[in-house]
Motif scaffolding. Structure first.
Motif, PDB file in Angstrom:
ATOM      1  N   GLN A 135       0.812  -1.213   0.000  1.00 15.92           N
ATOM      2  CA  GLN A 135       0.000   0.000   0.000  1.00 15.92           C
ATOM      3  C   GLN A 135       0.844   1.261   0.000  1.00 15.92           C
ATOM      4  OE1 GLN A 135      -2.315  -1.125   3.524  1.00 15.92           O
ATOM      5  NE2 GLN A 135      -4.160  -1.093   2.274  1.00 15.92           N
ATOM      6  N   LEU A 139      -2.487   7.855   5.434  1.00 13.90           N
ATOM      7  CA  LEU A 139      -3.284   8.654   4.501  1.00 13.90           C
ATOM      8  C   LEU A 139      -2.529   9.904   4.056  1.00 13.90           C
ATOM      9  CD1 LEU A 139      -6.859   8.415   6.071  1.00 13.90           C
ATOM     10  CD2 LEU A 139      -6.014   7.287   3.999  1.00 13.90           C
ATOM     11  N   THR A 140      -1.851  10.541   5.017  1.00 13.96           N
ATOM     12  CA  THR A 140      -1.037  11.712   4.674  1.00 13.96           C
ATOM     13  C   THR A 140       0.106  11.319   3.749  1.00 13.96           C
ATOM     14  OG1 THR A 140      -1.558  12.748   6.798  1.00 13.96           O
ATOM     15  CG2 THR A 140       0.366  13.588   5.608  1.00 13.96           C
ATOM     16  N   GLN A 188       0.151   8.883   1.589  1.00 11.76           N
ATOM     17  CA  GLN A 188      -0.374   8.656   0.241  1.00 11.76           C
ATOM     18  C   GLN A 188      -0.660   9.975  -0.473  1.00 11.76           C
ATOM     19  OE1 GLN A 188      -3.704   5.862   0.546  1.00 11.76           O
ATOM     20  NE2 GLN A 188      -2.341   4.273  -0.213  1.00 11.76           N
ATOM     21  N   GLN A 189      -1.132  10.957   0.288  1.00  8.82           N
ATOM     22  CA  GLN A 189      -1.381  12.276  -0.308  1.00  8.82           C
ATOM     23  C   GLN A 189      -0.077  12.909  -0.779  1.00  8.82           C
ATOM     24  OE1 GLN A 189      -3.465  15.007   2.267  1.00  8.82           O
ATOM     25  NE2 GLN A 189      -3.160  16.748   0.908  1.00  8.82           N
ATOM     26  N   ARG A 198       0.993  11.305  -3.989  1.00  8.64           N
ATOM     27  CA  ARG A 198       0.275  11.835  -5.158  1.00  8.64           C
ATOM     28  C   ARG A 198       0.820  13.192  -5.563  1.00  8.64           C
ATOM     29  NH1 ARG A 198      -4.174   9.504  -2.545  1.00  8.64           N
ATOM     30  NH2 ARG A 198      -4.725  11.463  -1.521  1.00  8.64           N
ATOM     31  N   ASN A 239      -1.885   2.507  -5.968  1.00 10.87           N
ATOM     32  CA  ASN A 239      -2.898   2.615  -4.923  1.00 10.87           C
ATOM     33  C   ASN A 239      -3.169   4.074  -4.557  1.00 10.87           C
ATOM     34  OD1 ASN A 239      -2.831  -0.179  -4.904  1.00 10.87           O
ATOM     35  ND2 ASN A 239      -1.356  -0.262  -3.236  1.00 10.87           N
ATOM     36  N   ALA A 240      -2.099   4.884  -4.507  1.00 11.02           N
ATOM     37  CA  ALA A 240      -2.264   6.291  -4.143  1.00 11.02           C
ATOM     38  C   ALA A 240      -3.033   7.046  -5.216  1.00 11.02           C
ATOM     39  CB  ALA A 240      -0.898   6.938  -3.915  1.00 11.02           C
ATOM     40  N   MET A 260      -6.556   5.836  -5.277  1.00 11.46           N
ATOM     41  CA  MET A 260      -7.145   5.967  -3.938  1.00 11.46           C
ATOM     42  C   MET A 260      -7.943   4.705  -3.623  1.00 11.46           C
ATOM     43  SD  MET A 260      -8.171  10.019  -4.083  1.00 11.46           S
ATOM     44  CE  MET A 260      -8.323  10.224  -2.312  1.00 11.46           C
ATOM     45  N   ASP A 261      -7.266   3.571  -3.837  1.00 12.77           N
ATOM     46  CA  ASP A 261      -7.918   2.271  -3.758  1.00 12.77           C
ATOM     47  C   ASP A 261      -7.577   1.589  -2.434  1.00 12.77           C
ATOM     48  OD1 ASP A 261      -9.049  -0.166  -4.180  1.00 12.77           O
ATOM     49  OD2 ASP A 261      -7.795  -0.738  -5.882  1.00 12.77           O
ATOM     50  N   ASP A 262      -8.536   1.562  -1.521  1.00 10.33           N
ATOM     51  CA  ASP A 262      -8.331   0.895  -0.242  1.00 10.33           C
ATOM     52  C   ASP A 262      -8.928  -0.512  -0.230  1.00 10.33           C
ATOM     53  OD1 ASP A 262      -7.078   3.136   0.895  1.00 10.33           O
ATOM     54  OD2 ASP A 262      -9.022   4.048   1.370  1.00 10.33           O
TER      55      ASP A 262
END
Length: 490
Positions: free
Chosen positions: A231, A245-246, A248-249, A252, A350-351, A354-356
């Motif tokens: 992930q 989450l941060t 991954q942001q 991106r 994934n990022a 945005m696939d969880d």
């Protein structure tokens, strides 16, 4: 009012002083060097310290994989081994001031104000932004035999092209992929499996089931970390982040958006970055699949075939994707030459998407795992294999996911079956072509799905879960680098 030139030597010197604090302090800030050293650091130091074959070193890889950190670690190693601080200069060609400056002006400014001689170490960061960079590296190599050069770049085909032309025999390109699963586990200081340092995947076929079980007990220590690695784990800083989450942001924004909206448009004069983004998003959705240019042009109505082909090359140049091409085996008819395309790291896919849901979606998880396996195999073998591709053809036009194409030797065949007790039948392509292989490996899902598969033809295949396979590749890679760490001759 006195007019001040934007790129005067005074302003250039201010930037250089800011980038090179060791000229005053004698050391590199610890926050820049990081404690963990990637495999590429050891390889780069080995090349830099070679007293017989002189080469400039170019590190290539996408943003945030740690190329600049490796440069700072190399500078730190040189300082600790007695190189005078003034002999080492770090130049970021991505800095607006230096990007606007003439290459010669930057070097003149350094030699006129800091160090006059030529026995120096130039560290150029993101060198592709310098105009005529390949010509300058050639000039430095040819005219300054006492000078050493280490450069980084995020546009690898441009660097490779320069290497084949101006750089032939002058510099070596070292690829810096995203973190391997092994490096991720080391970086996070996860409890280390107690396995032999020289253990390789293919030797597992020759061990007893008891020995294999003992190895798997040890490897299971890292199993629970595998999903987070898929992930998020390809980028050192982000892997260490407290908030996924941060992280991954940030991925991106820094890894994807800056490359698609700034780097590539700047390097290739792209006027419509939106089309580039649409193509990349499409490729994220089909990562690990054979890609048809016609299908992309149809899906993205209004984008021409030439644009799609060019943009795929640009994305590969930025190390955001891999292209895997079909391998011809034993004269078997192969599919028309269309590439499989993999996103360079499963975490990028994934990022972006945005696939969880990958944990619960077996199809999506299969794509993600195959993407990770291809990345590891391509990174592991890139210096040794002719290519890492795939096969599709034979009697029933079936596919082998990954083929390591060795020059003058039998190939290694890898099939990714990331599901519970995934069956292998005797008419599968990997069985059909066993005689043409030095090893055949089935990538499975669980620790219990580990062992030897006996085909009716009498040949054996290895079944091994993905987390164990990827970890053992890293273990073998580290063992290969043992003894190669930089040692200053006394």
């Amino acid at each position: 009012m006195r007019k001040v030139a934007i790129t005067s030597k005074e302003s250039i010197l201010k930037v250089l002083n800011a980038y090179n604090p060791w000229w005053k302090t004698g050391s590199v800030n610890k926050g820049l060097t990081k404690e963990y050293k990637r495999f590429a650091f050891h390889e780069a130091m080995k090349r830099l310290s070679d007293r017989v074959i002189r080469r400039s070193v170019i590190l290539t890889g996408t943003r945030r994989v740690g190329k600049t950190t490796i440069q700072y670690q190399m500078i730190d190693a040189l300082l600790k081994n007695g190189v005078a601080p003034q002999k080492i200069i770090f130049i970021s060609m991505d800095h607006p001031m230096l990007k606007l400056s003439q290459f010669q002006d930057i070097l003149d400014c350094y030699h006129e104000n800091i160090y006059a001689q030529q026995d120096v170490y130039y560290f150029f960061d993101e060198i592709q932004y310098a105009q005529d960079w390949d010509r300058w590296l050639k000039i430095i190599y040819d005219m300054q035999p006492e000078t050493h050069v280490v450069a980084t770049g995020s546009a690898s085909p441009a660097l490779m092209k320069g290497s084949r032309e101006s750089g032939a025999g002058r510099w070596s390109v070292i690829e810096v992929p995203t973190l391997s699963f092994y490096e991720y586990c080391e970086l996070l200081e996860i409890d280390k499996p107690d396995i032999p340092s020289d253990l390789k995947v293919t030797t597992l076929l020759h061990k007893t089931q008891i020995e294999r079980n003992q190895i798997m007990i040890q490897l299971s220590k890292v199993q629970n970390h595998f999903i987070r690695y898929l992930q998020l784990g390809g980028f050192p800083e982000l892997a260490l982040a407290d908030n996924d989450l941060t992280a991954q942001q940030i991925m991106r924004e820094d890894v994807v958006d800056k490359v698609l909206k700034r780097d590539l448009p700047s390097l290739y004069n792209i006027r419509n970055a939106t089309e580039l983004e649409r193509i990349f998003l499409y490729l994220c959705n089909v990562s690990s699949e054979i890609v048809s240019i016609e299908a992309i042009t149809k899906e993205l109505n209004g984008v021409s075939r030439t644009t799609v082909e060019n943009y795929i090359q640009y994305l590969e140049s930025a190390n955001l994707i891999y292209q895997s091409w079909p391998v011809d085996m034993a004269g078997k008819k192969v599919l028309k030459a269309r590439p499989k395309i993999y996103i360079a790291d499963a975490a990028i896919r994934n990022a972006v998407l945005m696939d969880d849901s990958i944990i619960t979606d077996p199809v999506g998880m299969g794509k993600v795992v195959e993407t990770a396996v291809y990345k590891h195999v391509a990174a592991f073998y890139y210096q040794y294999a002719t290519s890492v591709g795939y096969f599709r053809g034979g009697k029933k036009n079936k596919e082998i996911d990954i083929v390591v194409d060795y020059p003058g030797s039998k190939n290694i065949l890898i099939e990714v079956k990331y599901r519970e007790r995934a069956p292998i039948t005797d008419d599968d392509a990997i069985i059909e072509l066993l005689d043409e292989a030095s090893a055949a490996i089935i990538i499975t899902k669980t620790a219990s799905d580990f062992g030897v598969h006996n085909a009716l033809c009498g040949k054996e295949l290895l079944r091994i879960p993905a987390f164990a396979f990827l970890y053992l590749l890293g273990n073998a890679e580290k063992h290969g680098y043992r003894g190669m760490e930089y040692r200053r001759e006394t």
